[in-house]
Write a protein that holds these residues in place. Structure first.
Motif: not given
Length: 415
Positions: A60-63, A146-153, A156-165
């Motif tokens: 799973t890749v989070a974009v 900055d807050e958007q990026i922190a929240h997004a990361v 992504a982790v909490d919803h099963g991402a193996d990779v984040i792009n």
């Protein structure tokens, strides 16, 4: 057409890293494999061969981007979950937002495009991987960039991402402290984070965060001949690998295709490669997924690793088939160690903090005598200069009195 500046962040700049994009008019009426023929990286960088081992199933890749239009033919069934962290998108992250709303769909198609059947359409480098769409609107959303990026990361982790792009850059070496926590959270949960180096043609003269964060796979761009792209790639000491960033073909929201340049396209090729490695070796931790990518890269430039190509050009087939010795730590950096060493002292997240301070003086100044405090110059003044001055003053006074007395007696003798 020349690309637009895609998003601005107050103070620092956050941009998605595409340099230029041109619509491919009339492609829908072209022969079935005309689009597929344009995807030179599939053969040249070993992806077609790697598919004999895996196509990314189970990964799973989070974009984190402007949102993915999952309704286009190439991406139907690929987007399995999503969210919006900008405050202006849809709950599932599939409504493109921001000034360059096409960007996220283009990136996603390079990772996990399914084609349109019969050899038609864009196929991604990991065509059986799943996608998470996290829409951000950097500089234009109702939430700070900055807050958007922190929240997004974290999402992504909490919803099963193996990779984040992350095909975006802050255009600065440093990053906010909120990113320390978010990226540490990703690394602690064995998630591979891939980021674009940025593009000189868009004004990014040096690699910027998140590609400067220790442990992040920073991706440089090369042209079709495998040489460093002047307009479509920035340089820096954190570069991990290089991948194609010119003459890339991608899908846009609503359907249709564009030919585009930029490390925004190079990063998803590496994210897709990470998905292939994860699929082929599901028991590997993030450090060893990254190690496979850099250990099997074709060395290029001098030195290796270097600021232009990192460890070299990616080789997908070797990454999923070669014998690679395991590692016990992320080979491209340790964010936790960096934070522990530099954040308390510097108060910032700048790579300038990595400059080693000068050594302490080898011969410290003499300490004050015991019980005399910590200022030896005051001690010396009080115990030598002052008494000596008083003594000299007393002697001068006595001499003056003596001369006065002599003069007085001489006067009496002459009367």
């Amino acid at each position: 057409m020349r690309a637009r500046r895609l998003a601005l962040l107050f103070g620092a700049v956050v941009v998605v890293c595409g340099v230029s994009a041109a619509p491919l008019g009339g492609v829908g009426a072209a022969r079935a494999d005309s689009i597929r023929d344009m995807e030179y990286w599939l053969g040249d960088y070993g992806f077609s061969s790697a598919w004999g081992t895996t196509k990314g199933a189970g990964a799973t890749v989070a974009v984190i981007d402007t949102g993915i239009d999952g309704s286009v033919a190439e991406l139907q069934g690929a987007v399995v979950d999503g969210t919006d962290v900008s405050g202006i998108g849809s709950a599932d992250g599939q409504t493109p937002v921001g000034e360059s709303s096409d960007h996220g769909t283009m990136v996603a198609s390079l990772i996990a495009g399914r084609g349109t059947g019969g050899g038609n359409g864009v196929i991604g480098v990991a065509p059986e991987a799943s996608l998470l769409s996290i829409s951000v609107a950097l500089g234009t959303g109702s939430v700070g960039s900055d807050e958007q990026i922190a929240h997004a990361v974290r999402w992504a982790v909490d919803h099963g991402a193996d990779v984040i792009n992350m095909s975006l850059t802050r255009n600065s070496l440093d990053w906010p402290q909120s990113w320390d926590d978010a990226f540490s959270y990703a690394f602690d949960h064995d998630v591979v984070v891939v980021a674009a180096a940025g593009n000189r043609g868009s004004g990014t003269t040096e690699v910027g965060a998140p590609a400067t964060i220790p442990g992040v796979v920073a991706v440089a761009g090369v042209d079709r001949a495998g040489e460093a792209s002047f307009d479509a790639s920035s340089q820096g000491i954190t570069i991990a690998v290089a991948a194609p960033s010119e003459q890339l073909v991608g899908v846009v929201p609503g359907g249709g295709y564009v030919l585009w340049d930029g490390t925004s396209g190079a990063a998803p090729l590496v994210s897709g490669l990470a998905a292939l490695v994860t699929s082929a070796y599901p028991d590997l931790d993030a450090a060893n997924v990254i190690n496979r990518i850099i250990a099997t890269a074709v060395p290029k430039g001098d030195p290796v690793p270097g600021p232009i190509y990192g460890y070299g050009l990616i080789d997908a087939d070797q990454a999923v088939t070669a014998e690679v010795a395991p590692v016990t730590a992320n080979p491209i950096g340790d964010l936790a160690a960096w934070i522990a060493t530099y954040r308390p002292a510097s108060g910032g997240g700048s790579l300038d903090s990595l400059v080693i301070p000068p050594p302490e003086a080898t011969e410290p100044p003499a300490a004050a005598p015991a019980g005399r405090g910590d200022r030896p110059e005051v001690y010396n003044l009080m115990h030598w200069a002052v008494p000596l001055g008083l003594l000299l003053g007393f002697l001068i006074l006595m001499a003056t009195l003596a001369l006065g007395a002599v003069s007085h007696f001489r006067g009496l003798l002459h009367k």
